[in-house]
Design an enzyme around this catalytic site. Sequence first.
Site, PDB file in Angstrom:
ATOM      1  N   GLY A  55       0.866  -1.253  -0.143  1.00 13.36           N
ATOM      2  CA  GLY A  55      -0.030   0.011   0.000  1.00 13.36           C
ATOM      3  C   GLY A  55       0.840   1.252   0.043  1.00 13.36           C
ATOM      4  N   SER A  56       0.229   2.172   0.520  1.00 15.04           N
ATOM      5  CA  SER A  56       1.011   3.531   0.505  1.00 15.04           C
ATOM      6  C   SER A  56       2.124   3.641   1.662  1.00 15.04           C
ATOM      7  CB  SER A  56      -0.030   4.691   0.710  1.00 15.04           C
ATOM      8  OG  SER A  56      -0.718   4.638   2.033  1.00 15.04           O
TER       9      SER A  56
ATOM     10  N   GLY B 214       2.235   2.024   5.646  1.00 15.37           N
ATOM     11  CA  GLY B 214       3.501   1.635   6.100  1.00 15.37           C
ATOM     12  C   GLY B 214       4.041   2.084   7.406  1.00 15.37           C
TER      13      GLY B 214
ATOM     14  N   GLU C 118       5.638  -3.436   1.233  1.00 16.01           N
ATOM     15  CA  GLU C 118       5.934  -3.163  -0.251  1.00 16.01           C
ATOM     16  C   GLU C 118       5.224  -1.664  -0.377  1.00 16.01           C
ATOM     17  OE1 GLU C 118       6.370  -2.172  -3.483  1.00 16.01           O
ATOM     18  OE2 GLU C 118       4.439  -3.207  -3.809  1.00 16.01           O
TER      19      GLU C 118
ATOM     20  N   CYS D   3       2.442   0.926  -8.352  1.00 13.74           N
ATOM     21  CA  CYS D   3       3.473   1.493  -7.526  1.00 13.74           C
ATOM     22  C   CYS D   3       4.711   1.374  -8.410  1.00 13.74           C
ATOM     23  CB  CYS D   3       3.850   0.542  -6.447  1.00 13.74           C
ATOM     24  SG  CYS D   3       3.993  -1.090  -6.712  1.00 13.74           S
TER      25      CYS D   3
END
Length: 488
Positions: free
Chosen positions: A229-230, A234, A251, A285
Amino acid sequence: MSPAEEAASILTELGVDADGGDLVSSSPIDGSEIGRVSTGDPAAATEVAAEAFLQWRTIPAPRRGELVRLLGEELRAAKEPLAKLVTLEGGKIVQEGLGEVQEMIDICDFAVGLSRQLYGLTIASERPDHRMMEQWHPLGPVLIISAFNFPVAVWAWNAALALVCGNPVIWKPSEKTPLTAEAVAALMKRALKRFGDAPDGLVQLVQGGREIGEQLVDDSRIALVSATGSTAMGRAVGPRVARRFGRALLELGGNNAMIVCPSADLALAERAILFSAAGTAGQRCTTLRRLIVHESVAEQLVARLKQLFANVKVGDPREPDTLVGPLIDESAFDGMKRVLGDRIERIEAVSGGYYVRPALVEAEAQAGAVLQETFAPILYVLRYRDFGEALRLNNEVPHGLSSAIFTNNLREAERFLSATGSDCGIANVNIGPSGAEIGGAFGGEKETGGGRESGSDSWRAYMRRQTNTVNYGTDLPLAQGIRFDIAP
């Protein structure tokens, strides 16, 4: 056929009931509701997973690989309907939807072979009649948190490896794409039934929003949290897992660059640029967000890119000639508009959806919004004179996911890949930063999180390492020559 009607038909074909529940799924194609699912029970899921681990860890790894092989078969049989559902719920064009399901199949194939290759080491001991070795054991329940932009592939990257490594799996998908998760869960159930003797709760799906995710992340019975995710997500997940000394595989975002050198094949580069910057409507991403072009070729390349961006087909992702589908929702559109203002070009493709033309922005300096990841098709163009300056521009952003260089100069290519070159987890030559194969480890550095998923030796994140020393002699020599003699 409307997205809602098409989704209902596919879900029926796959054996999924999505007529009730408190979590609504809307299609980005036209904004319409296409299904509902129920929020899950995180505590109950974790309890069952912990019990399943006690049995699954004792199953030989090649036998565990058989389950993943069966999953791959189910995915092959359902590739087209599942890909269509990815298009309906995630907004991906047809080819990208098919490609995403193919990634799932590929990682299953990889994991089946891996199930016979979970190698340890034999280590030379300094002590006579001693043997040292290193082996890998199952870790425990694995939580997979996935994002809307790859609603099914990222689960497969993690689940296929986690299962052959001996771990149960709990999946918390994006609340924006719950139906694709339900479809995959239905296929997984078919594979489990064919497998025959898997423990209950080996693979579970827990739907819900942030609160559900937080409960799962905080549960000490979860051995590994793999979260995609963003960077903001994280920053929330990482410390929560660290507080209980769990493992986190993060990630996160990327602000990816491509350097185009004077010797570059510009026709090759422009194709890579268009796919990397506009594919998935700029919502990968690994999307190309910064183009660093040598001043000697900048005018020619930028002029060509303006043509390509102006003519690329933006529209209903179900149409075969569409290359850019919709943004996922209004919030994604608003994020792009905050950066571009009146320069944003909205396309009236399908009523209710948020369709935009990819934007090409020539930037004077790498500052402000250029340093940030905007999850939309915006490509900033920067010019450079000296190769060292290009490398500096590539590296001076907070993220470190993917990068690329287009050059026919061997020295430039090798320097880009060297320790003094790109600081990203992925660095490519004469290929764009987007569209990775499953055979390599996927992930990046800095604010991308440092985790690695998919191929290479990423499997080690899903296991615990154990070092063993065996004394097969009659003496007890100590390491480092230490003497600890007992008086007679």
